[in-house]
Design an enzyme around this catalytic site. Sequence first.
Site, PDB file in Angstrom:
ATOM      1  N   GLU A 155      -2.834  -4.274  -7.391  1.00 44.12           N
ATOM      2  CA  GLU A 155      -3.994  -3.361  -7.381  1.00 44.12           C
ATOM      3  C   GLU A 155      -5.234  -4.039  -7.973  1.00 44.12           C
ATOM      4  O   GLU A 155      -5.805  -3.612  -8.966  1.00 44.12           O
ATOM      5  CB  GLU A 155      -3.664  -2.056  -8.104  1.00 44.12           C
ATOM      6  N   GLU A 268       2.522   0.965  -1.903  1.00 48.04           N
ATOM      7  CA  GLU A 268       2.843   1.971  -2.910  1.00 48.04           C
ATOM      8  C   GLU A 268       2.456   3.354  -2.395  1.00 48.04           C
ATOM      9  O   GLU A 268       1.355   3.540  -1.871  1.00 48.04           O
ATOM     10  CB  GLU A 268       2.102   1.725  -4.226  1.00 48.04           C
TER      11      GLU A 268
END
Length: 339
Positions: A155, A268
Amino acid sequence: MRRLTALLIITGVCHLLRAQTFWLGADISGTTELEARGAQLRNARGEPRENTALMRELGLNAVRLRVWVNPKNGFSGKEDVVHMALRAKQNGMALMVDFHYSDWWADPGKQNIPAAWRDMSYEQMCVALADHTREVLLAIRQAGAEVRWAQVGNETTHGFLWPVGRAEENMRQYAGLTDAGYGAVKEVFPKAEVIVHLDGGCDPYRYDFILDGLEQYRARYDMIGLSVYPYWDIDSKLTTSWQESIEKATANINRLWTRYHRPMMIVETGAEAKKPDEGKQIIAAVISAARHQTHGHCQGVFYWAPEAEGHYPLGAFDGGRPTIIMDAFTEAAANEGGQ
């Protein structure tokens, strides 16, 4: 003749798209720590199962594992990742390795430099990052497992290894560090796809900021990874409903393909474990949109930490057993040839 040739080409492309594996996966990096605490996972019938085997039983065909540089308790370190990689191999599952480049959690709110790297210059950090990436992947290869995908950062919406690789202030250095990771991955697993992973899959602006920066400084990568969490989108006021989150993430995936010409993966996702009926509906919608509304550009969906309970609201287990949220994967595998 030209018309026949064109028809054959189109037919061949359509065949390839139909034949392409759609990956159904889960990040189960917390498995060994659960086991160390004495936890026993079970399938819906109450039969004891090791987590990797349970994911396979549920219809998943891929596993994602995070790796930290020097974790204080050893979990998600090199040896732990090798151990779990062999379990994935034994269960016939493809493997994604997620390099956090930190000693602990890395995400859009924190990207802490590993303790051993803190006094390094940018140039030294590029070398350390490449060495760490290579070392972990070599250990996996030497153990006899394969890596299909490798994330260079987790991320990295604002870059990583702050402040050295913080994208807002040091985009060139973030790009250079990313490229160093790319080169190290390809040295060990030349066919592995290198992923750049950002959060907020519904928000196109953060993707353009990072990916334009990587393009500007000619950093190499193969695939775009997205986090798609309607729960967090609503919480941060990016969207007002889970339906809107999925709709906007799907539109973003199609837009990203047009702009950057890279395949994508939802690496995710998750839904509230305490609302399993709605959770199943959400995850089924995420999988369906990724599979059927992105023209083959999104190649799979990974649930993050389905086995997590209590401290994390978006797991998919209750009492050590999968809730019906995970049925979304089982049904997708059965109905769409996701195995």
